[in-house]
Enzyme design. Structure first.
Site, PDB file in Angstrom:
ATOM      1  N   LYS A  24      -5.067  -2.318  13.694  1.00 30.04           N
ATOM      2  CA  LYS A  24      -4.324  -1.272  14.389  1.00 30.04           C
ATOM      3  C   LYS A  24      -4.804  -1.202  15.841  1.00 30.04           C
ATOM      4  CE  LYS A  24      -3.260   1.649  10.398  1.00 30.04           C
ATOM      5  NZ  LYS A  24      -3.992   1.020   9.298  1.00 30.04           N
TER       6      LYS A  24
ATOM      7  N   GLU B 259       0.837  -1.191   0.000  1.00 34.23           N
ATOM      8  CA  GLU B 259       0.000   0.000   0.000  1.00 34.23           C
ATOM      9  C   GLU B 259       0.876   1.247   0.000  1.00 34.23           C
ATOM     10  OE1 GLU B 259      -0.684   2.012   3.286  1.00 34.23           O
ATOM     11  OE2 GLU B 259      -0.888   0.355   4.730  1.00 34.23           O
TER      12      GLU B 259
END
Length: 305
Positions: free
Chosen positions: A161, A27
């Site tokens: 996360k 990414e």
């Protein structure tokens, strides 16, 4: 470089795909929104080099001046790392950026879309987006979760996360039918930390086993991707109880400032970087590299059949 009207495939990536060689997608929001210049460019270059050392071809995905890039040259990556006010692109606005000639970094969701379009089956990132704390009133849930349910790409991460509501994120993934596979551990890793309180839904201990699992899913006609949760190396982790205090402080400040939507994650990560005196960034880089190594191994196993 091979191109059509909106997509450019970097020559080494196109060659590897044509020859059935292993390719790993990367990414680009970690470049555009995750780290300051020049650390962002250095980190991205190091991760690409590591993937090559492991026997695969890296394909960093981004949108540059309205072109969807499947792999970047060194010059393109450096320019992206210095782009002013790039967009943060997910499924909803990926096509908008291309149509309007803009530049931006791709999130997990947008990278999965582009990787699948190009025929890349494995993608390495840091951590995925998920259900934010307080989502029962804000409805702040990342598009990454729905993308994992619909797009057949293996996403290698260090888990959700740690700023997220991990328990709710795992529940949503289960509801969407997304396999969450921990690598070599019985608990879901917590991004900067190796362990969380949540048991692993599934566990596998080799790249070959992960490749075999995905091949079996495809043979059964089961759609969607797979999330691999790979714990950060022990020498690089920050203890979960230590991180919890920093996260709580940063989240309180975000609420006070009224920060919401796509701005939440960049704010929290930047504030945690300050609170940890840079330690969170060091761990972030280490876990991205660790995920890239595993992704390269999975890509090689898949290419070997």
């Amino acid at each position: 470089m091979r191109s059509n009207n909106i997509i450019d495939v970097h020559a080494p990536v196109a060659e590897a795909l044509a020859e059935g060689k292993p390719v790993v997608a990367l990414e680009s929001t970690i470049i555009t929104h995750g780290m300051p210049w020049p650390r962002n460019n250095e980190m991205a270059g190091d991760v690409e080099a590591l993937i090559r050392e492991e026997g695969a071809i890296p394909a960093t995905i981004a949108v540059v001046d309205g072109r969807l890039k499947i792999g970047l040259s060194d010059q393109e990556r450096q320019a992206l790392a210095q782009t002013k006010d790039p967009m943060k692109l997910s499924r909803a606005d990926l096509a908008f950026a291309i149509a309007e000639g803009k530049s931006g970094g791709t999130t997990v969701a947008a990278t999965m879309i582009a990787a699948h379009m190009a025929g890349i089956a494995v993608f390495a990132t840091g951590g995925i987006g998920g259900v934010h704390k307080g989502a029962e009133t804000s409805f702040d849930i990342s598009a990454d979760l729905d993308e994992l349910a619909r797009t057949p790409v293996i996403v290698v991460s260090a888990g959700p996360k740690a700023i997220l509501d991990t328990e709710k994120t795992l529940e949503v993934l289960e509801t969407r039918g997304v396999p969450v596979v921990t690598y070599g551990t019985d608990t879901v890793p917590a991004f900067w930390s190796r362990h969380s309180p949540y048991p692993a839904p599934l566990r596998l201990d080799s790249a070959e086993a992960i490749a075999r699992f995905q091949a079996t899913r495809m043979a059964l006609g089961i759609d969607g991707g797979m999330l691999i949760a790979n714990p950060v190396p022990a020498e690089d982790e920050i203890a979960a109880d230590v991180m919890a205090g920093y996260i709580l402080t940063a989240q309180g400040e975000a609420e006070e400032k009224g920060i919401s939507g796509k701005d939440v994650t960049p704010f929290l990560l930047a504030r945690i970087l300050e609170l940890t005196d840079g330690a969170s960034l060091v761990t972030n880089i280490a876990l991205v590299k660790n995920n890239a190594r595993l992704a390269a191994g999975i890509a090689k196993a898949m290419a070997a059949g």
